[in-house]
Design an enzyme around this catalytic site. Structure first.
Site, PDB file in Angstrom:
ATOM      1  N   GLU A   1     102.765  39.057 -13.730  1.00 46.65           N
ATOM      2  CA  GLU A   1     102.773  40.457 -14.197  1.00 46.65           C
ATOM      3  C   GLU A   1     102.589  41.414 -13.024  1.00 46.65           C
ATOM      4  OE1 GLU A   1      99.865  39.934 -17.329  1.00 46.65           O
ATOM      5  OE2 GLU A   1     101.305  38.665 -18.376  1.00 46.65           O
TER       6      GLU A   1
ATOM      7  N   ASN B   1      92.035  34.684 -18.332  1.00 48.04           N
ATOM      8  CA  ASN B   1      92.539  35.955 -17.810  1.00 48.04           C
ATOM      9  C   ASN B   1      92.666  36.940 -18.965  1.00 48.04           C
ATOM     10  OD1 ASN B   1      93.953  38.057 -16.629  1.00 48.04           O
ATOM     11  ND2 ASN B   1      95.916  36.940 -16.553  1.00 48.04           N
ATOM     12  N   TRP B   2      91.768  37.909 -18.997  1.00 48.19           N
ATOM     13  CA  TRP B   2      91.761  38.862 -20.119  1.00 48.19           C
ATOM     14  C   TRP B   2      92.866  39.900 -19.985  1.00 48.19           C
ATOM     15  CZ3 TRP B   2      85.873  40.365 -20.997  1.00 48.19           C
ATOM     16  CH2 TRP B   2      85.143  39.194 -21.245  1.00 48.19           C
ATOM     17  N   LYS B   3      93.563  39.921 -18.865  1.00 50.30           N
ATOM     18  CA  LYS B   3      94.588  40.940 -18.588  1.00 50.30           C
ATOM     19  C   LYS B   3      93.996  42.330 -18.836  1.00 50.30           C
ATOM     20  CE  LYS B   3      98.050  37.735 -20.219  1.00 50.30           C
ATOM     21  NZ  LYS B   3      99.450  37.495 -20.085  1.00 50.30           N
TER      22      LYS B   3
ATOM     23  N   HIS C   1      99.871  36.950  -9.779  1.00 53.29           N
ATOM     24  CA  HIS C   1     100.204  36.745 -11.200  1.00 53.29           C
ATOM     25  C   HIS C   1     101.593  37.339 -11.452  1.00 53.29           C
ATOM     26  CE1 HIS C   1     100.140  37.010 -15.557  1.00 53.29           C
ATOM     27  NE2 HIS C   1      99.147  36.139 -15.541  1.00 53.29           N
TER      28      HIS C   1
ATOM     29  N   GLY D   1     102.452  34.470 -22.685  1.00 53.77           N
ATOM     30  CA  GLY D   1     102.331  35.409 -23.797  1.00 53.77           C
ATOM     31  C   GLY D   1     103.454  35.326 -24.818  1.00 53.77           C
TER      32      GLY D   1
ATOM     33  N   GLY E   1      95.541  33.164 -21.111  1.00 59.21           N
ATOM     34  CA  GLY E   1      95.591  34.608 -21.365  1.00 59.21           C
ATOM     35  C   GLY E   1      95.110  34.906 -22.771  1.00 59.21           C
ATOM     36  N   GLY E   2      96.048  35.056 -23.708  1.00 59.92           N
ATOM     37  CA  GLY E   2      95.731  35.463 -25.084  1.00 59.92           C
ATOM     38  C   GLY E   2      94.576  34.687 -25.710  1.00 59.92           C
TER      39      GLY E   2
HETATM   40  C1  PEP Z   1      98.266  34.466 -18.371  1.00 65.16           C
HETATM   41  O1  PEP Z   1      97.975  35.622 -18.629  1.00 65.16           O
HETATM   42  O2  PEP Z   1      98.171  34.061 -17.217  1.00 65.16           O
HETATM   43  C2  PEP Z   1      98.703  33.590 -19.459  1.00 65.16           C
HETATM   44  C3  PEP Z   1      98.961  32.337 -19.207  1.00 65.16           C
HETATM   45  O3  PEP Z   1      98.802  34.182 -20.702  1.00 65.16           O
HETATM   46  P1  PEP Z   1      99.021  33.414 -22.121  1.00 65.16           P
HETATM   47  O4  PEP Z   1      98.005  32.296 -22.183  1.00 65.16           O
HETATM   48  O5  PEP Z   1      98.766  34.458 -23.143  1.00 65.16           O
HETATM   49  O6  PEP Z   1     100.408  32.902 -22.132  1.00 65.16           O
END
Ligand code: PEP
Length: 255
Positions: free
Chosen positions: A102, A13-15, A100, A178, A238-239
């Site tokens: 967010e 997930n590049w957000k 999600h 994150g 994510g990251g």
């Molecule tokens: C996400 O964005 O769903 C996530 C799990 O982010 P991260 O891996 O950065 O915690």
């Protein structure tokens, strides 16, 4: 009954990150390094980069899926700024994130809205990746299972258990997203087992088959420990999905 371990799914997930140039370079680098990956991979870029990522994915020697980060509950029309499931499908997506944390926080998406999005995804022929997870405050109050299962229950009520034959569930503790503070394998496995038990209570078969993936600060150095847990069938990253080396490192740890 022994259940064969489900295929591992690693989704990036590049957000709200990237550019056309970055989307192109990152997807190409992932495609170039993917030959010894056995897990299923999915890339989930921001909407404007779906076509660019899709173009590179088509040339990858290993099939890579494509997903959207959100979708509208509506199929089309006067909903400025929204993107429908049909549009995602048209851009080559097979998957879409639903609920999600967010989105739940920034856009005040309730369990009911998330359930409608889940239904809209399936109506469009997409596989929803349904995100569930508790806040730190809820965990500290001992409410983790209650919160996560009620988020799941809202979707079971709206869509029925059979809908989970074509869905993925992502357990993502909000406090681990994150933050660099991942859930321990024991903490994650316990919630995954509760989620699976709830699905099994309605259908033993679907409960045994549904993939429940973990998200929250997964990195190459903690991936193997987390992804080898009995009820953890992959990761939502994510990251660490923003660099080919770390994303592939996680995918290889899972293989
Ligand atoms: C996400 O964005 O769903 C996530 C799990 O982010 P991260 O891996 O950065 O915690």
């Amino acid at each position: 009954m022994t259940v064969e371990k489900r295929r591992i799914l690693v989704a990036g997930n590049w957000k709200m990150n990237g550019s056309v140039e970055m989307a192109s370079a990152l997807t190409q680098a992932i495609g170039d390094g993917v030959s010894d990956v056995q897990a299923d991979l999915v890339l989930i870029p921001p909407f404007p980069y779906l076509l660019e990522v899709g173009r590179h994915i088509k040339r990858s020697p290993h099939p890579i899926g494509l997903g959207g980060q959100d979708l509208s509950i509506h199929p089309g029309g006067a909903h400025t700024g929204d993107v429908s499931g049909g549009m995602l499908k048209d851009c080559g997506c097979q998957y879409v994130l639903v609920g999600h944390s967010e989105r739940r926080q920034d856009h005040l998406e309730t369990n009911q809205v998330v359930a409608e999005k889940f239904l809209a995804a399936q109506r469009a022929g997409l596989i929803p990746i349904l995100c569930l997870g508790e806040t730190l405050q809820e965990r500290e109050a001992g409410q983790t299972d209650q919160v996560v299962i009620s988020q799941l229950e809202a979707v079971i009520d709206a869509a029925g258990i059979a809908a989970f034959e074509q869905a993925v569930i992502a357990y993502e503790p909000v406090w681990a997203i994150g933050t660099g503070q991942t859930a321990s394998p024991e903490q994650a496995q316990a919630v995954h087992a509760s989620i699976r038990a709830r699905i099994r209570a309605s259908s033993d078969t679907i409960g045994g088959q549904v993939r429940v993936i973990y998200g929250g600060s997964v990195k190459p150095d903690n991936a193997r420990e987390i992804l080898s847990c009995e009820d953890i069938d992959g990761g939502l990253i994510g990251g660490a999905s923003l660099e080919a080396e770390s994303f592939l490192g996680i995918a290889k740890a899972a293989s």
